[in-house]
Scaffold this motif. Sequence first.
Motif, mmCIF file in Angstrom:
data_model
loop_
_atom_site.group_PDB
_atom_site.id
_atom_site.type_symbol
_atom_site.label_atom_id
_atom_site.label_comp_id
_atom_site.label_asym_id
_atom_site.label_seq_id
_atom_site.Cartn_x
_atom_site.Cartn_y
_atom_site.Cartn_z
ATOM 1 N N MET A 1 10.413 3.571 -0.398
ATOM 2 C CA MET A 1 9.003 2.933 -0.923
ATOM 3 C C MET A 1 9.123 1.847 -1.939
ATOM 4 S SD MET A 1 6.020 5.235 -2.534
ATOM 5 C CE MET A 1 6.386 5.192 -4.256
ATOM 6 N N LEU A 6 5.516 -2.229 2.032
ATOM 7 C CA LEU A 6 4.173 -2.427 1.885
ATOM 8 C C LEU A 6 3.524 -3.683 2.276
ATOM 9 C CD1 LEU A 6 1.469 -1.154 0.885
ATOM 10 C CD2 LEU A 6 1.882 -1.883 -1.432
ATOM 11 N N PHE A 7 4.123 -4.687 1.680
ATOM 12 C CA PHE A 7 3.588 -5.816 2.041
ATOM 13 C C PHE A 7 4.332 -6.542 3.455
ATOM 14 C CE2 PHE A 7 2.466 -5.802 -2.328
ATOM 15 C CZ PHE A 7 1.211 -6.332 -2.333
ATOM 16 N N ASN A 11 3.529 -2.518 8.309
ATOM 17 C CA ASN A 11 2.842 -1.431 7.717
ATOM 18 C C ASN A 11 1.271 -1.373 8.102
ATOM 19 O OD1 ASN A 11 1.259 0.227 5.942
ATOM 20 N ND2 ASN A 11 2.843 -0.168 4.121
ATOM 21 N N HIS A 13 -1.374 0.010 7.161
ATOM 22 C CA HIS A 13 -2.305 -0.144 6.085
ATOM 23 C C HIS A 13 -2.488 -1.424 5.713
ATOM 24 C CE1 HIS A 13 -1.320 4.444 6.073
ATOM 25 N NE2 HIS A 13 -2.738 4.326 5.871
ATOM 26 N N PHE A 14 -1.236 -2.159 5.610
ATOM 27 C CA PHE A 14 -1.370 -3.466 4.905
ATOM 28 C C PHE A 14 -1.956 -4.491 6.138
ATOM 29 C CE2 PHE A 14 0.670 -7.786 5.130
ATOM 30 C CZ PHE A 14 0.192 -8.115 3.823
ATOM 31 N N ARG B 153 6.839 7.765 -12.015
ATOM 32 C CA ARG B 153 7.169 7.640 -10.659
ATOM 33 C C ARG B 153 8.885 7.425 -10.647
ATOM 34 N NH1 ARG B 153 3.308 5.259 -7.130
ATOM 35 N NH2 ARG B 153 1.860 4.134 -8.257
ATOM 36 N N GLY B 158 8.976 8.958 -4.654
ATOM 37 C CA GLY B 158 8.119 9.260 -3.452
ATOM 38 C C GLY B 158 7.112 10.124 -3.489
ATOM 39 N N PRO B 496 0.834 8.009 2.286
ATOM 40 C CA PRO B 496 1.297 6.440 2.751
ATOM 41 C C PRO B 496 1.423 5.712 1.499
ATOM 42 C CG PRO B 496 -0.660 7.403 4.019
ATOM 43 C CD PRO B 496 -0.539 8.265 3.271
ATOM 44 N N VAL B 497 2.183 4.953 1.525
ATOM 45 C CA VAL B 497 2.625 3.928 0.374
ATOM 46 C C VAL B 497 1.429 3.138 -0.058
ATOM 47 C CG1 VAL B 497 3.815 2.155 1.622
ATOM 48 C CG2 VAL B 497 4.277 2.265 -0.762
ATOM 49 N N ALA B 498 0.678 2.883 0.993
ATOM 50 C CA ALA B 498 -0.561 1.962 0.399
ATOM 51 C C ALA B 498 -1.630 2.633 -0.248
ATOM 52 C CB ALA B 498 -1.060 1.521 1.766
ATOM 53 N N LEU B 499 -1.659 4.165 -0.163
ATOM 54 C CA LEU B 499 -2.526 5.053 -0.905
ATOM 55 C C LEU B 499 -1.824 5.634 -2.176
ATOM 56 C CD1 LEU B 499 -4.250 6.444 2.243
ATOM 57 C CD2 LEU B 499 -5.179 4.491 0.726
ATOM 58 N N ASN B 500 -0.763 5.194 -2.294
ATOM 59 C CA ASN B 500 0.083 5.708 -3.375
ATOM 60 C C ASN B 500 0.686 4.700 -4.321
ATOM 61 O OD1 ASN B 500 0.989 8.313 -4.791
ATOM 62 N ND2 ASN B 500 2.934 7.914 -4.095
ATOM 63 N N THR B 501 0.134 3.534 -4.183
ATOM 64 C CA THR B 501 0.328 2.190 -5.060
ATOM 65 C C THR B 501 -0.963 1.444 -5.289
ATOM 66 O OG1 THR B 501 1.514 1.121 -3.212
ATOM 67 C CG2 THR B 501 2.961 2.465 -4.665
ATOM 68 N N ALA B 503 -0.785 -2.029 -5.429
ATOM 69 C CA ALA B 503 -0.239 -3.492 -5.348
ATOM 70 C C ALA B 503 -0.953 -4.212 -4.472
ATOM 71 C CB ALA B 503 1.271 -3.392 -5.212
ATOM 72 N N LEU B 504 -1.042 -3.661 -3.140
ATOM 73 C CA LEU B 504 -1.698 -4.476 -2.170
ATOM 74 C C LEU B 504 -3.091 -4.516 -2.536
ATOM 75 C CD1 LEU B 504 -2.076 -5.036 0.675
ATOM 76 C CD2 LEU B 504 -2.432 -2.825 1.366
ATOM 77 N N TRP B 505 -3.709 -3.405 -3.209
ATOM 78 C CA TRP B 505 -5.308 -3.616 -3.495
ATOM 79 C C TRP B 505 -5.330 -4.593 -4.892
ATOM 80 C CZ3 TRP B 505 -6.404 -2.034 0.997
ATOM 81 C CH2 TRP B 505 -5.581 -0.786 1.486
#
Lengths: 271, 540
Positions: A1, A6-7, A11, A13-14, B153, B158, B496-501, B503-505
């Motif tokens: 992870m 992520l980026f 992915n 979701h990305f 974390r 994870g 999923p990593v996107a909903l656990n972090t 950064a993306l948002w």
Amino acid sequence: MSARDLFTFRNRHFTAGVGIIAAMLIVTAIAGFIVLPFAQPWVQFANFWDAICSAAGVPQRAANVTAPEQTKRLSEVVLTSHTLSRPSQEAIGRGATLAQRCAICHGPTGISRADSPNLAGQYAAVIYKELHDFRSGARTNAVMSPFAVNLTDEEIADLSNYYAYLPRLPAYHPTPQLPKPNIVIYGAPMRGIAPCGACHGSLDNKTGSPWLEGQSEAYMKAQLEAFAGGERRNDISQQMRNIARALTPQEIEAAAAYYASQPPDIVKAVD
Amino acid sequence: MLANRKLILAHFWFAFSVFGVALTLGAWQMFIRSPIGTWLSNPELYYRSLTAHGTVMGYVFPTLVAMGFGYAISEAALEQRLVGVRWAWAGFWLIVLGSVMAIIPIALGRASVLYTFYPPLIGSPFYYIGVVLVVVGSWIWVALMAINLRVWRKAHPGAPVPLAMFANVAGSYLWAWTAVGAALELLLQIIPVSVGLKATIDAGLARVFFSWTLHAIVYFWLMPTYIAYYTIVPRAIGGRVYSDTMARISFILFLVVAMPIGMHHTFADPQVGAGFKFIHSAFTALVALPTLLTVFTICASVEIAARLRGGRGMFGWIRALPWDNPMMLALAFSFVMLGLGGAGGLINMSYQLDASIHNTQWITGHFHLIFGGAIVIMYFAIAYDLWPHLTGRELIDLRLIRTQLWLWFIGMIVTTFPWHWVGILGMPRRMAYFDFGHPAIAPQALSVTFSAFGGFILLTSGLLFLVILARGMRAPQADAGPYRFAIAVHQPATVPVALNTHALWVALMIVLTITNYGYPILTLALTEGTSVPAVYVGAQ
């Protein structure tokens, strides 16, 4: 992870997150910058770029509109609360010498016997602004203009400091004190008139507004009428003209009579 | 019991004390400009009071509640020692210092500029510096929340971040970024003028900067309330969170779309292009989405509780809910006010409809209903829920608590409904005085009078709230056990990593800020001749 997982477009979701946001942005931008500008039948655009610039708010002047010709001079004085706030003794002394030529109308002690404004203890910023405006022609008066036209910046500052330094004396022709009329303390909200006292004392004071207590009733009335008629126009953004135009003759009488009847020692102590 | 109860109690007590003062000022304002008050002949006093009310209610009170609640979440949800307790105290004292520094010039009449600053009005530099200190104090909290999550974390690689902490950190990031707009306005524009380095100010640019802060700050205020919806209410009424994923999606949506929408506050401003206003309007419509998701999820969660208690039928389960539980009551009131206020918000955000209510009393009614109503009533609920864990004593008087919540709800409805109504009739906001004797506005006198009585009911309720908390400090001792948060029907084993972090948002939030604000700010900053002389408050 990690950030690398992520980026990446692998992915989902990305991909979904970025894709949806980008799509939203593109659709709203097309609607806001192209579709909607052209949907206004009353506006004509030369081309797409013209429409986009207009919707983006690019500062531009329409080619077929010329700026109105400015025939009368406007006031160019900038006042802050620091203007002239700490005068030196020398400046006041020079002002006293210069003020000898003002005494014929404004009185040797700054108290007028000729329905001219009393200047003793008036705020320095007020005298400073009016002298500048008389000099530049933003305000005109058959008597004052010739006096002001040859003054230097320093002389104006010295005169302002001198008169501000003088003690406020009771007016020459005091009348029995009148009660506060509504126009002074409430204004007329339904006609967009702020209370006189909100700027000129009684309630509050704003930079550049003179205190009016004990001033000549005839003078104040004449000034309000001059503002209303547009003969006097050195107020910034027409703030006094807008008010004076909306005042009734009775309100002008009441405000002038009230302020003339007040002794100047009740000027709100904000200075 | 929570280990850092002193820290959290300090935040809550300071928050609720200043809230009590500001509430009293608010009730006085409602009274003094209503037909039942005698006009006090000095509008300056009114604006002084209004500035104090707004500054406390907008900056100090909700920030401290979010911070105190955030520390509690960090400790209880992560089940680890709070890292950086000294820094947390430093942040708290900065806020106390900032609040005192800001309130003194307000009380002296040197900063009657309202909490939204409204340049070219310029007040004492101490006021603005005080506000900056409050924000800086809260940024310490933002950093601490991020650091505590990071520590957790590392220890739990994870593992799904507990929902309460995930949402709490999302809220803190939102605040960190949204406060930048007002910070830029204060540091680059207002403070230089206030201390006398400059005498003119670009008021249009300042308004755009402030709109950057002004809308997302509302969602920052909202975060503790939403966290309570998801992680306190279901547990308190004996239910489960219907969907953990849905909750996470709601919070990340707030992070992304709460930010680039503030220009719907400047629909009437000529310095902003219509295209940008449209984009902001469209994104504002999107922000209804996380709220609708939340309403759905929470209703489903509540239904689970009701069915577990034997509720039957399509709507029959509603009767089976524990209505004598203050948390249930607070949630129901909050939802009603959120629904009504949200509907009003949809009107405000649409370019055309806004024209009829812009700068009227409708707007003031709207944000009191949403913030003072839907949000603050859940702050009460959070305090009631946390209190036994902070004091080690039980809150026994449930009837008094229910009365307080009822009074707040009724008071808010009685205050804000007539307020909206007179706004539709065209009554302008930010006015110290109305001449109700004038035939044109005499018919509005009755509505404004009702509103003032609503203000008194709110004041009663607010004081009752303080009394209940104070009595809770002296109740018999009782161990409340560990502080727990609601669990989901399907507790996630992996997320999923996107909903656990975040950064993306956070990245999307910043990108959208640049696309939606970049051009307007740059053109305004680079265009010459757009500044106007400053108007100094209380100066001659």
